[in-house]
Design a protein around this motif. Sequence first.
Motif, short mmCIF file in Angstrom:
data_model
loop_
_atom_site.label_atom_id
_atom_site.label_comp_id
_atom_site.label_asym_id
_atom_site.label_seq_id
_atom_site.Cartn_x
_atom_site.Cartn_y
_atom_site.Cartn_z
N PHE A 110 29.18 55.16 41.67
CA PHE A 110 29.60 54.11 42.59
C PHE A 110 31.02 54.42 43.02
CE2 PHE A 110 31.00 49.39 42.60
CZ PHE A 110 30.81 49.28 43.96
N ALA A 111 31.23 54.54 44.32
CA ALA A 111 32.55 54.92 44.83
C ALA A 111 32.83 54.27 46.16
CB ALA A 111 32.62 56.44 44.98
N THR A 112 34.06 53.80 46.32
CA THR A 112 34.53 53.24 47.59
C THR A 112 35.74 54.06 48.03
OG1 THR A 112 33.75 51.04 47.01
CG2 THR A 112 35.42 51.17 48.74
N ALA A 113 35.75 54.44 49.28
CA ALA A 113 36.86 55.23 49.82
C ALA A 113 38.19 54.54 49.48
CB ALA A 113 36.72 55.39 51.32
N THR A 114 39.15 55.33 49.06
CA THR A 114 40.43 54.81 48.58
C THR A 114 41.07 53.83 49.56
OG1 THR A 114 40.76 56.90 47.39
CG2 THR A 114 42.69 55.49 47.68
N LYS A 115 41.07 54.14 50.84
CA LYS A 115 41.75 53.26 51.80
C LYS A 115 41.04 51.93 51.99
CE LYS A 115 39.94 55.02 56.20
NZ LYS A 115 40.28 55.63 57.47
N TYR A 116 39.80 51.81 51.48
CA TYR A 116 39.05 50.55 51.59
C TYR A 116 38.96 49.79 50.27
CZ TYR A 116 37.61 52.14 56.21
OH TYR A 116 37.61 52.54 57.52
N GLN A 117 39.53 50.34 49.21
CA GLN A 117 39.47 49.65 47.92
C GLN A 117 40.33 48.39 47.95
OE1 GLN A 117 40.38 52.55 44.85
NE2 GLN A 117 38.61 53.80 45.40
N GLY A 118 39.94 47.41 47.16
CA GLY A 118 40.68 46.16 47.07
C GLY A 118 40.42 45.20 48.22
N GLN A 119 39.38 45.47 49.02
CA GLN A 119 39.06 44.62 50.18
C GLN A 119 37.74 43.87 50.01
OE1 GLN A 119 39.52 46.76 53.94
NE2 GLN A 119 41.05 48.09 53.00
N GLY A 120 37.15 43.92 48.80
CA GLY A 120 35.91 43.19 48.55
C GLY A 120 34.64 43.95 48.89
N PHE A 145 36.23 44.69 36.60
CA PHE A 145 35.47 44.52 37.85
C PHE A 145 34.04 44.11 37.54
CE2 PHE A 145 32.52 46.50 40.89
CZ PHE A 145 32.88 45.84 42.06
N TYR A 146 33.39 44.82 36.64
CA TYR A 146 31.99 44.53 36.31
C TYR A 146 31.84 43.21 35.56
CZ TYR A 146 31.03 49.22 37.92
OH TYR A 146 30.93 50.34 38.70
N GLN A 147 32.83 42.85 34.78
CA GLN A 147 32.76 41.59 34.04
C GLN A 147 32.76 40.39 34.99
OE1 GLN A 147 36.05 42.39 31.31
NE2 GLN A 147 34.59 42.64 29.63
N ARG A 148 33.32 40.54 36.17
CA ARG A 148 33.31 39.45 37.16
C ARG A 148 31.89 39.09 37.59
NH1 ARG A 148 37.52 42.05 40.98
NH2 ARG A 148 35.71 41.98 42.33
N PHE A 149 30.94 39.98 37.39
CA PHE A 149 29.54 39.74 37.76
C PHE A 149 28.71 39.29 36.56
CE2 PHE A 149 31.34 42.90 40.59
CZ PHE A 149 31.13 42.28 41.81
N GLY A 150 29.39 39.02 35.44
CA GLY A 150 28.67 38.59 34.24
C GLY A 150 28.23 39.73 33.35
N MET A 151 28.63 40.95 33.68
CA MET A 151 28.26 42.09 32.85
C MET A 151 29.10 42.08 31.58
SD MET A 151 27.62 44.97 35.80
CE MET A 151 26.56 46.03 34.81
N LYS A 152 28.49 42.50 30.50
CA LYS A 152 29.15 42.49 29.19
C LYS A 152 29.19 43.90 28.62
CE LYS A 152 28.46 37.77 28.38
NZ LYS A 152 29.34 37.17 29.30
N ILE A 153 30.24 44.18 27.87
CA ILE A 153 30.35 45.48 27.18
C ILE A 153 29.28 45.55 26.11
CG2 ILE A 153 31.79 46.86 25.63
CD1 ILE A 153 34.23 45.83 27.20
N SER A 154 28.64 46.69 26.04
CA SER A 154 27.61 46.95 25.04
C SER A 154 27.93 48.26 24.34
CB SER A 154 26.23 47.03 25.71
OG SER A 154 25.25 47.43 24.80
N GLY A 155 28.50 48.18 23.15
CA GLY A 155 28.83 49.40 22.42
C GLY A 155 30.31 49.74 22.47
N ASP A 156 30.61 50.88 21.88
CA ASP A 156 31.99 51.33 21.74
C ASP A 156 32.42 52.21 22.92
OD1 ASP A 156 32.18 50.10 19.23
OD2 ASP A 156 31.30 51.86 18.24
N LYS A 157 33.72 52.36 23.04
CA LYS A 157 34.29 53.25 24.04
C LYS A 157 33.80 54.68 23.76
CE LYS A 157 38.79 53.15 24.34
NZ LYS A 157 40.25 53.37 24.52
N PHE A 158 33.55 55.43 24.83
CA PHE A 158 33.19 56.83 24.72
C PHE A 158 33.84 57.59 25.87
CE2 PHE A 158 29.94 54.76 27.21
CZ PHE A 158 29.65 55.66 28.23
N PHE A 159 33.78 58.90 25.80
CA PHE A 159 34.46 59.74 26.79
C PHE A 159 33.49 60.70 27.46
CE2 PHE A 159 37.71 58.19 24.04
CZ PHE A 159 38.81 58.01 24.85
N LYS A 160 33.67 60.87 28.77
CA LYS A 160 32.97 61.90 29.54
C LYS A 160 34.05 62.62 30.33
CE LYS A 160 29.72 58.93 31.36
NZ LYS A 160 28.61 58.58 32.26
#
Length: 142
Positions: A67-77, A109-124
């Motif tokens: 999921f990606a939004t062009a930098t100049k359009y970020q923060g505009q909803g 950002f995702y928590q604003r939609f009711g999404m919840k963390i499931s599990g521990d932090k990991f790295f990619k």
Amino acid sequence: MIIRSITSDETLPLRQAVLWPQKSLAFCRVENDHIGKHFGVFSDTQNELISVASIYIEGKSARLRKFATATKYQGQGIGTKMIQFILQTLSDDKIDLFWCDARESAVGFYQRFGMKISGDKFFKHNVAYYKVEIKLNKQEKV
């Protein structure tokens, strides 16, 4: 702004520019891109592709990737409208679970939609992530 289906190939330049600018287009592909559902947000004025999201459905579960939004359009909803569109589409399609691996910086950002963390932090690729999820089409008890 218009949200519509696009091809996986149409997602690649924006995926690369926003998520992995130092990597190749090939790096930005997902193994099952050919079976995913891909959405794009286009600007009203120039018909410019300004946000992309890819959904991969397995049974009654849907995963958001790249999921990606062009930098100049970020923060505009724009990302908010994309997620709202995806959640409504998946709910209409009777999907029960929506989830993604969220960069640590995007968890709020995702928590604003009711999404919840499931599990521990990991790295990619040295980037911190959390799995976040939300149950859709909740069955009400009778």
